[in-house]
Design a protein around this motif. Structure first.
Motif, PDB file in Angstrom:
ATOM      1  N   HIS A 238      31.159  14.054  67.325  1.00 22.94           N
ATOM      2  CA  HIS A 238      30.006  13.171  67.175  1.00 22.94           C
ATOM      3  C   HIS A 238      29.334  13.464  65.826  1.00 22.94           C
ATOM      4  CE1 HIS A 238      30.493  11.943  71.338  1.00 22.94           C
ATOM      5  NE2 HIS A 238      30.554  13.232  71.684  1.00 22.94           N
ATOM      6  N   TYR A 239      28.294  12.727  65.558  1.00 26.63           N
ATOM      7  CA  TYR A 239      27.633  12.824  64.259  1.00 26.63           C
ATOM      8  C   TYR A 239      26.921  14.164  64.041  1.00 26.63           C
ATOM      9  CZ  TYR A 239      25.937  10.570  60.053  1.00 26.63           C
ATOM     10  OH  TYR A 239      25.725  10.224  58.752  1.00 26.63           O
ATOM     11  N   ASP A 240      26.677  14.878  65.119  1.00 26.58           N
ATOM     12  CA  ASP A 240      25.979  16.159  65.026  1.00 26.58           C
ATOM     13  C   ASP A 240      26.928  17.336  65.209  1.00 26.58           C
ATOM     14  OD1 ASP A 240      26.525  15.630  67.634  1.00 26.58           O
ATOM     15  OD2 ASP A 240      24.578  16.264  68.422  1.00 26.58           O
ATOM     16  N   GLN A 241      28.209  17.139  64.874  1.00 25.00           N
ATOM     17  CA  GLN A 241      29.201  18.199  65.021  1.00 25.00           C
ATOM     18  C   GLN A 241      30.115  18.236  63.800  1.00 25.00           C
ATOM     19  OE1 GLN A 241      31.227  17.226  68.649  1.00 25.00           O
ATOM     20  NE2 GLN A 241      29.592  17.982  69.983  1.00 25.00           N
ATOM     21  N   GLY A 242      30.683  19.407  63.542  1.00 23.62           N
ATOM     22  CA  GLY A 242      31.687  19.572  62.502  1.00 23.62           C
ATOM     23  C   GLY A 242      31.222  19.172  61.111  1.00 23.62           C
ATOM     24  N   PHE A 243      32.200  18.649  60.350  1.00 24.01           N
ATOM     25  CA  PHE A 243      31.906  18.228  58.978  1.00 24.01           C
ATOM     26  C   PHE A 243      30.850  17.126  58.952  1.00 24.01           C
ATOM     27  CE2 PHE A 243      36.504  19.479  57.770  1.00 24.01           C
ATOM     28  CZ  PHE A 243      36.116  20.789  57.568  1.00 24.01           C
ATOM     29  N   GLN A 244      30.860  16.281  59.934  1.00 22.35           N
ATOM     30  CA  GLN A 244      29.885  15.193  59.982  1.00 22.35           C
ATOM     31  C   GLN A 244      28.455  15.734  60.044  1.00 22.35           C
ATOM     32  OE1 GLN A 244      30.862  11.586  62.359  1.00 22.35           O
ATOM     33  NE2 GLN A 244      32.520  12.849  63.207  1.00 22.35           N
ATOM     34  N   LYS A 245      28.274  16.802  60.817  1.00 22.01           N
ATOM     35  CA  LYS A 245      26.947  17.394  60.946  1.00 22.01           C
ATOM     36  C   LYS A 245      26.478  17.971  59.600  1.00 22.01           C
ATOM     37  CE  LYS A 245      24.384  21.002  63.396  1.00 22.01           C
ATOM     38  NZ  LYS A 245      24.461  22.079  64.422  1.00 22.01           N
ATOM     39  N   THR A 246      27.368  18.744  58.969  1.00 17.00           N
ATOM     40  CA  THR A 246      27.007  19.352  57.678  1.00 17.00           C
ATOM     41  C   THR A 246      26.754  18.285  56.624  1.00 17.00           C
ATOM     42  OG1 THR A 246      28.452  21.197  58.275  1.00 17.00           O
ATOM     43  CG2 THR A 246      27.677  21.108  56.009  1.00 17.00           C
ATOM     44  N   MET A 247      27.605  17.261  56.625  1.00 13.31           N
ATOM     45  CA  MET A 247      27.426  16.156  55.686  1.00 13.31           C
ATOM     46  C   MET A 247      26.078  15.477  55.919  1.00 13.31           C
ATOM     47  SD  MET A 247      29.735  12.708  55.309  1.00 13.31           S
ATOM     48  CE  MET A 247      29.273  12.219  56.980  1.00 13.31           C
ATOM     49  N   ASN A 248      25.741  15.215  57.158  1.00 16.26           N
ATOM     50  CA  ASN A 248      24.483  14.556  57.490  1.00 16.26           C
ATOM     51  C   ASN A 248      23.284  15.413  57.095  1.00 16.26           C
ATOM     52  OD1 ASN A 248      22.926  12.450  58.699  1.00 16.26           O
ATOM     53  ND2 ASN A 248      22.604  13.788  60.459  1.00 16.26           N
ATOM     54  N   GLN A 249      23.397  16.724  57.317  1.00 15.29           N
ATOM     55  CA  GLN A 249      22.305  17.634  56.948  1.00 15.29           C
ATOM     56  C   GLN A 249      22.061  17.609  55.442  1.00 15.29           C
ATOM     57  OE1 GLN A 249      23.635  21.354  58.588  1.00 15.29           O
ATOM     58  NE2 GLN A 249      22.631  21.004  60.571  1.00 15.29           N
TER      59      GLN A 249
ATOM     60  N   LYS B 117      35.526  16.147  52.709  1.00  9.87           N
ATOM     61  CA  LYS B 117      36.184  16.838  53.814  1.00  9.87           C
ATOM     62  C   LYS B 117      36.341  15.922  55.025  1.00  9.87           C
ATOM     63  CE  LYS B 117      34.943  21.617  52.699  1.00  9.87           C
ATOM     64  NZ  LYS B 117      34.313  22.863  53.212  1.00  9.87           N
ATOM     65  N   VAL B 118      35.318  15.116  55.283  1.00  7.26           N
ATOM     66  CA  VAL B 118      35.406  14.157  56.377  1.00  7.26           C
ATOM     67  C   VAL B 118      36.549  13.175  56.133  1.00  7.26           C
ATOM     68  CG1 VAL B 118      34.220  12.211  57.467  1.00  7.26           C
ATOM     69  CG2 VAL B 118      32.999  14.349  57.086  1.00  7.26           C
ATOM     70  N   VAL B 119      36.646  12.683  54.894  1.00  3.99           N
ATOM     71  CA  VAL B 119      37.705  11.722  54.560  1.00  3.99           C
ATOM     72  C   VAL B 119      39.080  12.365  54.713  1.00  3.99           C
ATOM     73  CG1 VAL B 119      38.679  10.314  52.711  1.00  3.99           C
ATOM     74  CG2 VAL B 119      36.209  10.389  53.041  1.00  3.99           C
ATOM     75  N   GLU B 120      39.219  13.609  54.210  1.00  2.00           N
ATOM     76  CA  GLU B 120      40.514  14.284  54.298  1.00  2.00           C
ATOM     77  C   GLU B 120      40.884  14.580  55.749  1.00  2.00           C
ATOM     78  OE1 GLU B 120      42.758  14.773  51.932  1.00  2.00           O
ATOM     79  OE2 GLU B 120      41.388  13.633  50.653  1.00  2.00           O
ATOM     80  N   ALA B 121      39.910  14.980  56.546  1.00  2.00           N
ATOM     81  CA  ALA B 121      40.186  15.229  57.970  1.00  2.00           C
ATOM     82  C   ALA B 121      40.608  13.935  58.666  1.00  2.00           C
ATOM     83  CB  ALA B 121      38.954  15.826  58.641  1.00  2.00           C
ATOM     84  N   GLN B 122      39.910  12.856  58.341  1.00  4.04           N
ATOM     85  CA  GLN B 122      40.279  11.576  58.946  1.00  4.04           C
ATOM     86  C   GLN B 122      41.641  11.104  58.441  1.00  4.04           C
ATOM     87  OE1 GLN B 122      38.265   9.880  61.380  1.00  4.04           O
ATOM     88  NE2 GLN B 122      40.312   8.986  61.608  1.00  4.04           N
ATOM     89  N   ARG B 123      41.947  11.419  57.171  1.00  9.14           N
ATOM     90  CA  ARG B 123      43.258  11.045  56.637  1.00  9.14           C
ATOM     91  C   ARG B 123      44.360  11.782  57.384  1.00  9.14           C
ATOM     92  NH1 ARG B 123      44.057   8.802  51.768  1.00  9.14           N
ATOM     93  NH2 ARG B 123      42.026   9.548  51.033  1.00  9.14           N
TER      94      ARG B 123
ATOM     95  N   THR C 257      43.531  17.342  67.976  1.00 15.68           N
ATOM     96  CA  THR C 257      42.228  17.742  68.535  1.00 15.68           C
ATOM     97  C   THR C 257      41.538  18.773  67.646  1.00 15.68           C
ATOM     98  OG1 THR C 257      43.372  19.382  69.921  1.00 15.68           O
ATOM     99  CG2 THR C 257      42.883  17.229  70.901  1.00 15.68           C
ATOM    100  N   ASN C 258      42.326  19.659  67.019  1.00  9.77           N
ATOM    101  CA  ASN C 258      41.721  20.636  66.099  1.00  9.77           C
ATOM    102  C   ASN C 258      41.099  19.937  64.890  1.00  9.77           C
ATOM    103  OD1 ASN C 258      42.386  22.859  67.685  1.00  9.77           O
ATOM    104  ND2 ASN C 258      44.385  23.155  66.683  1.00  9.77           N
ATOM    105  N   GLU C 259      41.825  18.979  64.326  1.00  7.41           N
ATOM    106  CA  GLU C 259      41.294  18.223  63.194  1.00  7.41           C
ATOM    107  C   GLU C 259      40.063  17.420  63.618  1.00  7.41           C
ATOM    108  OE1 GLU C 259      41.952  18.232  60.035  1.00  7.41           O
ATOM    109  OE2 GLU C 259      43.588  19.664  60.169  1.00  7.41           O
ATOM    110  N   GLN C 260      40.116  16.881  64.821  1.00  9.16           N
ATOM    111  CA  GLN C 260      38.982  16.097  65.309  1.00  9.16           C
ATOM    112  C   GLN C 260      37.763  16.977  65.522  1.00  9.16           C
ATOM    113  OE1 GLN C 260      39.170  12.563  65.795  1.00  9.16           O
ATOM    114  NE2 GLN C 260      36.970  12.965  65.671  1.00  9.16           N
ATOM    115  N   GLN C 261      37.994  18.202  65.982  1.00  7.84           N
ATOM    116  CA  GLN C 261      36.886  19.130  66.169  1.00  7.84           C
ATOM    117  C   GLN C 261      36.302  19.571  64.823  1.00  7.84           C
ATOM    118  OE1 GLN C 261      38.621  22.180  68.602  1.00  7.84           O
ATOM    119  NE2 GLN C 261      38.291  21.063  70.522  1.00  7.84           N
TER     120      GLN C 261
END
Length: 381
Positions: free
Chosen positions: A226-237, A115-121, A217-221
């Motif tokens: 940051h690393y503790d938000q959005g898909f990045q947070k869930t991925m990190n957890q 999901k992170v990759v697709e959002a960044q794509r 901005t919606n995709e970025q959100q």
């Protein structure tokens, strides 16, 4: 043959015990080797997780597809290692629930990384593709349609400055500033004395620019500022939970392996002692049986030699070779006894022979008869 059979049985027991010991030693060695392979596999899994995290960080920082490809390649190998780990743990009686949970954590980690990759794509890997490129084109379109006025250009620069600050710092205050600056510019254009056609083109370009920026901005959100938000947070957890479960599984497998090896060694030592005792007891019983039979025959021989009593018989209840020796010995003594009896009779007869001869030779009739018998033709002459 019975003693020979006993010796064969004793040898067979000893050899069987040694073979059992060799089997247990080989089993212990193979078990130890299996434990080493298990430890190596878990170590490789731990190293694989660290490599995954490295590829993840490189992708988030450098935004290159190659790191996502390396991540996917590494996670495929990691899944295979976890399946191998599941099989190895079954052999030492560890529940597969831990490995199932581990696989689920890894699957969640992979899913949110995707999901992170697709959002960044969608956002764009470079300033020229994705929403980055669309936003740049929309901004250029606004600058091309906006009136050639210092006031409008200054307002547009304020809007672009807020946009760049947000994209660089991901701070919501710049997003709020962007909206305020955009509203000022939009209202200024809308209330200006521009021609309706130019005003319409400029307002449409501004609205398209803001819509593209809103999508970005919606995709970025969703991705997370940051690393503790959005898909990045869930991925990190999920990554942290995976590592935690892996450490717990490694600890559990090490404890189970140690306990399993301890049991194997205890069984090995117990069977070794048991086999040794069986061999010692069997050898002792066999030697005692042989020594007892030999002592019995020896005592009989000594008794005969001391008393010269040839009527002594060696008695035995066994049915082995010593019983055969006792029978032969009794038969030999019986023959000796018969021989001595014959010798005594011969000695008695030899003592009486001179008396018999003297009596016989003293009688005249004997010689007469002898003469007559020997010389029957003398009278005629």
């Amino acid at each position: 043959m019975l003693i020979k059979n006993k010796l064969i049985i004793n040898t067979a027991v000893t050899v069987s015990s040694m073979l059992a010991m060799l089997f247990l030693m080989n089993f212990s060695a193979s078990t130890a080797q299996q434990e080493i392979l298990l430890a190596q596999n878990t170590s490789k899994i731990e190293a694989g997780v660290l490599q995954l995290r490295l590829h993840e960080k490189n992708f988030l920082v450098r935004k290159k597809v190659s790191y996502a490809e390396q991540f996917n390649y590494q996670i495929t190998n990691l899944k295979l290692r976890i399946e191998k780990l599941k099989e190895d743990l079954k052999e030492i009686n560890i529940s597969s629930l831990e490995t199932i949970s581990l696989s689920q954590n890894l699957a969640n980690y992979e899913r949110f990384f995707s999901k992170v990759v697709e959002a960044q794509r969608r956002i764009g890997f470079t300033p020229q593709d994705g929403l980055y490129g669309e936003l740049s084109d929309a901004a250029n379109n606004v600058e091309a349609t906006i009136p050639d006025s210092v006031i409008f250009l200054k307002m547009m620069l304020e809007v672009r400055s807020s946009e760049k600050n947000y994209m660089l710092l991901f701070d919501d205050k710049y997003l709020e500033k962007f909206n305020n600056d955009f509203d000022v510019l939009h209202n200024s254009v809308k209330t200006s004395f521009l021609m309706n056609s130019q005003k319409k083109l400029t307002l449409e370009a501004l609205e398209a620019y803001k819509a593209t920026f809103s999508l970005l901005t919606n995709e970025q959100q969703k991705l997370g500022h940051h690393y503790d938000q959005g898909f990045q947070k869930t991925m990190n957890q999920n990554a942290i939970e995976f590592q935690s479960n892996l450490m717990s599984l490694v600890k559990q497998s090490n404890e189970a392996s140690s306990e399993y090896m301890s049991k194997i060694m205890k069984i090995t030592y117990a069977l070794f002692i048991l086999a040794l005792l069986i061999s010692i007891i069997t050898a002792w019983a066999l030697s005692r049986n042989i020594i007892s039979a030999i002592s019995h025959i020896k005592n009989a021989i000594m008794k005969i030699s001391e008393s010269n009593d040839l009527t002594i018989v060696v008695e035995t209840k066994s049915k082995d070779e010593f019983a055969d020796i006792a029978k032969v010995f009794n038969y030999m003594i019986s023959n000796f006894q018969t021989l001595l009896t014959s010798i005594k009779k011969s000695e008695t007869n030899s003592e009486k022979a001179p008396e018999i001869l003297s009596e016989t030779f003293s009688e005249d009739s004997f010689w007469d008869d002898f003469t007559l018998e020997l010389f029957p033709g003398d009278e005629k002459k």
